[in-house]
Design a protein around this motif. Sequence first.
Motif, PDB file in Angstrom:
ATOM      1  N   SER A   1       0.827  -1.215   0.000  1.00 27.43           N
ATOM      2  CA  SER A   1       0.000   0.000   0.000  1.00 27.43           C
ATOM      3  C   SER A   1       0.857   1.260   0.000  1.00 27.43           C
ATOM      4  O   SER A   1       1.538   1.566   0.980  1.00 27.43           O
ATOM      5  CB  SER A   1      -0.922   0.022   1.216  1.00 27.43           C
ATOM      6  OG  SER A   1      -1.528   1.311   1.309  1.00 27.43           O
TER       7      SER A   1
ATOM      8  N   GLY B   1      -0.209   4.336  -0.062  1.00 30.20           N
ATOM      9  CA  GLY B   1      -0.783   5.334   0.844  1.00 30.20           C
ATOM     10  C   GLY B   1      -0.325   5.102   2.274  1.00 30.20           C
ATOM     11  O   GLY B   1       0.041   6.042   2.991  1.00 30.20           O
TER      12      GLY B   1
ATOM     13  N   LYS C   1       3.244   6.321   2.662  1.00 32.74           N
ATOM     14  CA  LYS C   1       3.365   7.776   2.687  1.00 32.74           C
ATOM     15  C   LYS C   1       2.960   8.319   4.061  1.00 32.74           C
ATOM     16  O   LYS C   1       3.637   9.184   4.610  1.00 32.74           O
ATOM     17  CB  LYS C   1       2.508   8.399   1.580  1.00 32.74           C
ATOM     18  CG  LYS C   1       2.894   8.013   0.162  1.00 32.74           C
ATOM     19  CD  LYS C   1       4.264   8.485  -0.275  1.00 32.74           C
ATOM     20  CE  LYS C   1       4.316   9.970  -0.527  1.00 32.74           C
ATOM     21  NZ  LYS C   1       5.593  10.348  -1.205  1.00 32.74           N
ATOM     22  N   ASP C   2       1.890   7.787   4.621  1.00 29.86           N
ATOM     23  CA  ASP C   2       1.464   8.237   5.956  1.00 29.86           C
ATOM     24  C   ASP C   2       2.528   7.903   6.996  1.00 29.86           C
ATOM     25  O   ASP C   2       2.829   8.707   7.877  1.00 29.86           O
ATOM     26  CB  ASP C   2       0.138   7.563   6.353  1.00 29.86           C
ATOM     27  CG  ASP C   2      -1.053   8.131   5.588  1.00 29.86           C
ATOM     28  OD1 ASP C   2      -0.866   9.128   4.846  1.00 29.86           O
ATOM     29  OD2 ASP C   2      -2.160   7.582   5.728  1.00 29.86           O
TER      30      ASP C   2
ATOM     31  N   TYR D   1       2.414  14.689  -0.858  1.00 30.07           N
ATOM     32  CA  TYR D   1       1.405  13.770  -1.403  1.00 30.07           C
ATOM     33  C   TYR D   1       0.069  13.974  -0.719  1.00 30.07           C
ATOM     34  O   TYR D   1      -0.025  14.591   0.344  1.00 30.07           O
ATOM     35  CB  TYR D   1       1.843  12.317  -1.144  1.00 30.07           C
ATOM     36  CG  TYR D   1       1.607  11.913   0.302  1.00 30.07           C
ATOM     37  CD1 TYR D   1       2.433  12.403   1.313  1.00 30.07           C
ATOM     38  CD2 TYR D   1       0.519  11.117   0.668  1.00 30.07           C
ATOM     39  CE1 TYR D   1       2.203  12.085   2.644  1.00 30.07           C
ATOM     40  CE2 TYR D   1       0.284  10.796   1.996  1.00 30.07           C
ATOM     41  CZ  TYR D   1       1.134  11.282   2.981  1.00 30.07           C
ATOM     42  OH  TYR D   1       0.896  10.990   4.289  1.00 30.07           O
ATOM     43  N   ARG D   2      -0.980  13.390  -1.304  1.00 29.33           N
ATOM     44  CA  ARG D   2      -2.252  13.160  -0.608  1.00 29.33           C
ATOM     45  C   ARG D   2      -2.899  11.895  -1.164  1.00 29.33           C
ATOM     46  O   ARG D   2      -2.672  11.527  -2.302  1.00 29.33           O
ATOM     47  CB  ARG D   2      -3.191  14.360  -0.764  1.00 29.33           C
ATOM     48  CG  ARG D   2      -2.918  15.413   0.324  1.00 29.33           C
ATOM     49  CD  ARG D   2      -3.829  16.609   0.219  1.00 29.33           C
ATOM     50  NE  ARG D   2      -5.249  16.254   0.356  1.00 29.33           N
ATOM     51  CZ  ARG D   2      -6.244  17.098   0.073  1.00 29.33           C
ATOM     52  NH1 ARG D   2      -5.973  18.320  -0.368  1.00 29.33           N
ATOM     53  NH2 ARG D   2      -7.496  16.724   0.208  1.00 29.33           N
ATOM     54  N   ARG D   3      -3.715  11.254  -0.322  1.00 27.50           N
ATOM     55  CA  ARG D   3      -4.427  10.028  -0.733  1.00 27.50           C
ATOM     56  C   ARG D   3      -5.850  10.410  -1.110  1.00 27.50           C
ATOM     57  O   ARG D   3      -6.443  11.260  -0.461  1.00 27.50           O
ATOM     58  CB  ARG D   3      -4.482   9.027   0.432  1.00 27.50           C
ATOM     59  CG  ARG D   3      -3.127   8.694   0.990  1.00 27.50           C
ATOM     60  CD  ARG D   3      -3.223   7.900   2.301  1.00 27.50           C
ATOM     61  NE  ARG D   3      -3.642   6.513   2.087  1.00 27.50           N
ATOM     62  CZ  ARG D   3      -3.590   5.578   3.043  1.00 27.50           C
ATOM     63  NH1 ARG D   3      -3.154   5.875   4.257  1.00 27.50           N
ATOM     64  NH2 ARG D   3      -3.977   4.339   2.782  1.00 27.50           N
TER      65      ARG D   3
ATOM     66  N   ASP E   1      -3.020   2.558  -5.623  1.00 28.47           N
ATOM     67  CA  ASP E   1      -2.613   1.842  -4.419  1.00 28.47           C
ATOM     68  C   ASP E   1      -2.680   0.343  -4.707  1.00 28.47           C
ATOM     69  O   ASP E   1      -3.383  -0.086  -5.599  1.00 28.47           O
ATOM     70  CB  ASP E   1      -3.510   2.211  -3.232  1.00 28.47           C
ATOM     71  CG  ASP E   1      -2.722   2.152  -1.931  1.00 28.47           C
ATOM     72  OD1 ASP E   1      -1.671   1.485  -1.902  1.00 28.47           O
ATOM     73  OD2 ASP E   1      -3.151   2.769  -0.951  1.00 28.47           O
TER      74      ASP E   1
ATOM     75  N   GLU F   1      -8.188   3.333  -4.231  1.00 28.75           N
ATOM     76  CA  GLU F   1      -7.489   4.490  -3.672  1.00 28.75           C
ATOM     77  C   GLU F   1      -6.296   4.841  -4.551  1.00 28.75           C
ATOM     78  O   GLU F   1      -5.637   3.955  -5.090  1.00 28.75           O
ATOM     79  CB  GLU F   1      -6.993   4.172  -2.259  1.00 28.75           C
ATOM     80  CG  GLU F   1      -6.283   5.378  -1.666  1.00 28.75           C
ATOM     81  CD  GLU F   1      -6.011   5.243  -0.183  1.00 28.75           C
ATOM     82  OE1 GLU F   1      -6.944   4.918   0.576  1.00 28.75           O
ATOM     83  OE2 GLU F   1      -4.860   5.466   0.194  1.00 28.75           O
TER      84      GLU F   1
ATOM     85  N   VAL G   1      -2.771   7.687  -4.872  1.00 29.36           N
ATOM     86  CA  VAL G   1      -1.923   8.698  -4.246  1.00 29.36           C
ATOM     87  C   VAL G   1      -1.503   9.664  -5.350  1.00 29.36           C
ATOM     88  O   VAL G   1      -1.094   9.229  -6.428  1.00 29.36           O
ATOM     89  CB  VAL G   1      -0.679   8.042  -3.592  1.00 29.36           C
ATOM     90  CG1 VAL G   1       0.293   9.111  -3.087  1.00 29.36           C
ATOM     91  CG2 VAL G   1      -1.090   7.105  -2.453  1.00 29.36           C
TER      92      VAL G   1
END
Length: 431
Positions: free
Chosen positions: A102, A104, A107-108, A120-122, A145, A189, A191
């Motif tokens: 994943s 996302g 990245k988190d 970034y953003r999801r 994703d 999802e 990114v």
Amino acid sequence: MKVLLVGSGGREHALAWALAASPLLSRLFVAPGNAGIAGVADCVPIAASDFPRLVGFAVETGIDFAVIGADAQLVGGLWDAFEAAGIRALGPSKAAAVLEGSKGFVKDLCAQAGIPTAAYRRFRAPEPAKAFADSLGWPVVIKADGLAAGKGVIIAASKAESDKAIDFMFEGGFGNLVDLGASAPGRTEIVVEEFMTGEEASFFALSDGRHAIALAGAQDHKRVGDGDVGPNTGGMGAYSPAPVLTPALEAIAMEKFIRPTLAALAARGMAYMGILYLGLMITKHGPKLVEYNCRFGDPEAQVLLPRLKSDLLTALIAARDGMLGDFDLRWSPETALTVVMCNKGYPGTPEKGHVISGLEEAAKISGVTIFHAGTEWRGDEIIATGGRVLDVTALGATVAEAQARAYEAVRCIHWDGCFYRSDIGWRALKR
Ligand code: AMP
Ligand code: GLY
């Protein structure tokens, strides 16, 4: 000790070749393997995706240790299946393999652990994703994703391209590349992230869940054509060490990326055991994370393992058993370089089934080892069955020497529809 390796590509041939040299080994099985792997191991005709039969075979055969080559099986939970049946195996677990599964999640995790990576953003819907892409400007990077066989990333050069890429992904455009079943992360999802400019390199580590040791660095060539043009592939060639990864950058890779990532995973109850592949972009503001993978690279393994002077199997077992605390590996200072020979059509649908000639002559060249990626025996001939077919690998005192030897061997080999890049190593030579 009886060992089972799962997979059939060039990475698995390099792994089989290194495992076969272990003083701990009594017998090596590879499922399903290929024509080259059959030269160093017993190939078992079980598909890498057939978890119940792999586990059944391991139990019946009394396998002492299992090694899983590819991300699809790790993300799909093959480690968990082996261990549940009492077979010790090199991970990571399905839970920890989310690091590759994943984008996302990664990245988190980077944002929370202070690991440098692209802004970034999801997103779970197209319109806000498009608005965020507009705010970043172009080029912009759009990532599906979940696993997509290295093909889930689109670098969009304009608003028209990024809008199209976002719609394509939400319409499930990449959904059919790797079928992981309903439990796979992603699919719905994406990114959206900032485009990073710089030189890419990869660095590898081995973790036992509590301790991690550095392996080595490498540089891949992802684009299909000379001069890094054309579509992305799984990798057209590689070398190790990569001069761009200076000793100072390797130390940063361990201290600022790998150790904080492992600590963050452990803190979430997902201790990571296994090979960790760190993809870095060396930007003018320093190194930034591109991606993590939960396995050796392919073709990076084909240039790392020929440089490893210590026993691979001992190290992998130590990782499984939490014993890497004071472990040390020795590496050859030589450069290893591999040229991937492909079938016409790759990375699209390759033309397959032609007879390969010249393998014996090529293997006689000093320092050369040929790893098979997509081959099969047909009678007493070897045929090209994959997109990527052979990884012609050479060791040399310098990049130039390794490159000269590898291409000398490549020129001995032929089949109808064969092609390869003729510039593997160019970045290192330019320095
Ligand atoms: P990934 O699947 O995340 O490794 O992405 C595949 C390839 O896309 C990478 O190896 C890079 O060459 C490129 N890429 C991914 N993310 C970025 C980024 N933020 N900036 C520039 N290139 C990227
Ligand atoms: N060669 C890139 C990878 O294995 O992901």
